[in-house]
Design an enzyme around this catalytic site. Structure first.
Site, PDB file in Angstrom:
ATOM      1  N   GLU A  44      32.670  21.367  20.272  1.00 23.80           N
ATOM      2  CA  GLU A  44      31.652  22.017  19.437  1.00 23.80           C
ATOM      3  C   GLU A  44      31.415  21.241  18.143  1.00 23.80           C
ATOM      4  OE1 GLU A  44      29.565  24.362  20.015  1.00 23.80           O
ATOM      5  OE2 GLU A  44      30.328  24.857  21.994  1.00 23.80           O
ATOM      6  N   TYR A 127      28.086  29.371  13.302  1.00 27.80           N
ATOM      7  CA  TYR A 127      27.801  29.053  14.703  1.00 27.80           C
ATOM      8  C   TYR A 127      29.063  28.596  15.435  1.00 27.80           C
ATOM      9  CZ  TYR A 127      26.881  26.351  18.806  1.00 27.80           C
ATOM     10  OH  TYR A 127      26.963  25.862  20.080  1.00 27.80           O
ATOM     11  N   ASP A 145      22.502  27.987  19.282  1.00 24.99           N
ATOM     12  CA  ASP A 145      22.142  26.602  18.984  1.00 24.99           C
ATOM     13  C   ASP A 145      20.659  26.401  19.284  1.00 24.99           C
ATOM     14  OD1 ASP A 145      21.986  26.564  21.737  1.00 24.99           O
ATOM     15  OD2 ASP A 145      23.371  24.885  22.009  1.00 24.99           O
TER      16      ASP A 145
END
Length: 349
Positions: A44, A127, A145
């Site tokens: 990520e 996020y 995203d």
């Protein structure tokens, strides 16, 4: 029951699609194995503002060098920066190393499964915290995203342009999160956007949400999400100095930890300013300018660098941030892409 409502049916459809069409990615575990939080976090961080295609080889290199968060925490930072070189957005590499050390020191080498605790770690924002919590620990947090923004914008025909529509998109994505298989659902949304609900020419006919997609029904799916017009980027200018000594070594230096490209190795150069700054080389020599400039684009500005070359006999260093590196080894240094361009331009011919 709310659990059997329209949102639940959408979730069921998408998960059924994902069970057949999930992308095979090196950081994903094959069911029924559980996802490794270390690999989820590493992927990520790497995927922030970077494509899957660009990340795959870097991810495999990192897990080969440092298979666990403990290994990464114990690595010299310079080695981590070298391994990251070329991937861009270099603050991520510094935060990656710092985060590994915090996880080891404060959490016993185990990533926390709580979003609030994840948010305390270096380099982890809302996020990324949501993505780790959902994918690694099956917590019901929507991770939104660019792929997810596109899918949700089209599903609900949201015509408010980004970034103003982000809160609405996040709320809608969260409403779709199932109570079970949250991690699979988050990845399914990402895969749907990456493989089917693509930015151009979306393949609506094979989409599991075709019947429910308001954007497709209205004939505007391919135009969504709306975005405000991009502003033209300013151009900055600077000098780069490629100098070689009698032993065939190249002069490099380490950038300060703070600021753009912080902590990375660079070809010595000037500040980058709107007008071309004064040409002040790091060593006294007969400097010759290479034809043309090296052009490079950053997120917020374009850069033009005039490249100067010289050969010196006197090898005294301006300060301890500089060092001589054998020419053959220079490209294996932690050189950002723009510095690789400057070095290549100075050495060609």
């Amino acid at each position: 029951m709310a659990e059997q409502g329209p949102d639940h049916k959408l979730s069921v459809k998408l998960l059924a699609w994902y069970d057949v069409h999930a992308r095979v990615l090196p950081w994903r575990a094959v069911s029924p194995a559980r996802m490794d939080p270390y690999k989820v976090w590493l992927s990520e961080i790497m995927l922030q503002q970077t494509t899957v295609a660009a990340v795959k080889d870097y991810f495999l290199k990192f897990v080969s060098l440092w298979p666990t968060v403990q290994d990464l925490a114990g690595a010299p930072r310079e080695d981590v920066l070298k391994a990251w070189a070329g991937l861009g957005y270099y603050a991520r590499a510094r935060n990656l190393h710092a985060c590994a050390q915090v996880v080891l020191a404060e959490f016993g080498g185990r990533f926390p499964d709580d979003v609030d605790k994840l948010l305390t770690l270096p380099g982890i924002g809302p996020y990324t915290a949501g993505a780790i919590a959902a994918i690694a620990f099956d917590r019901s947090f929507a991770a939104v995203d660019g792929n997810v923004e596109r899918v949700i914008s089209r599903l609900d025909a949201i015509e408010t342009p980004l970034p103003q529509s982000k809160p609405l998109i996040k709320m809608r994505a969260q409403s779709l999160m199932p109570k079970r298989r949250a991690g699979d659902f988050v990845q399914a949304l990402m895969d749907l956007g990456a493989t089917t609900c693509t930015p151009k020419n979306p393949n609506c006919l094979i989409c599991p949400w075709l019947a429910e997609c308001a954007g497709q029904k209205q004939g505007i799916a391919a135009t969504l999400p709306r975005k405000l017009p991009k502003q033209a980027l300013p151009t900055r200018n600077g000098h780069g100095f490629v100098v070689e000594n009698a032993r065939g070594e190249i002069l490099l230096r380490r950038r300060p930890d703070k600021g753009l490209l912080g902590g990375m190795t660079e070809v010595p150069g000037s500040a980058w300013e709107s007008a071309l700054p004064e040409m002040v080389p790091p060593l006294s020599a007969e400097w010759k300018k290479r034809p043309g400039v090296v052009a490079h684009s950053f997120t917020h500005f374009n850069l033009d660098v005039a490249v100067w070359v010289a050969r010196v006999e006197v090898e005294a260093l301006p300060d301890d941030s500089y060092r001589w590196v054998p020419k053959a080894d220079a490209q294996s240094e932690a050189l950002p892409t723009v510095m690789r361009k400057i070095l290549a331009h100075g050495l060609k011919g």
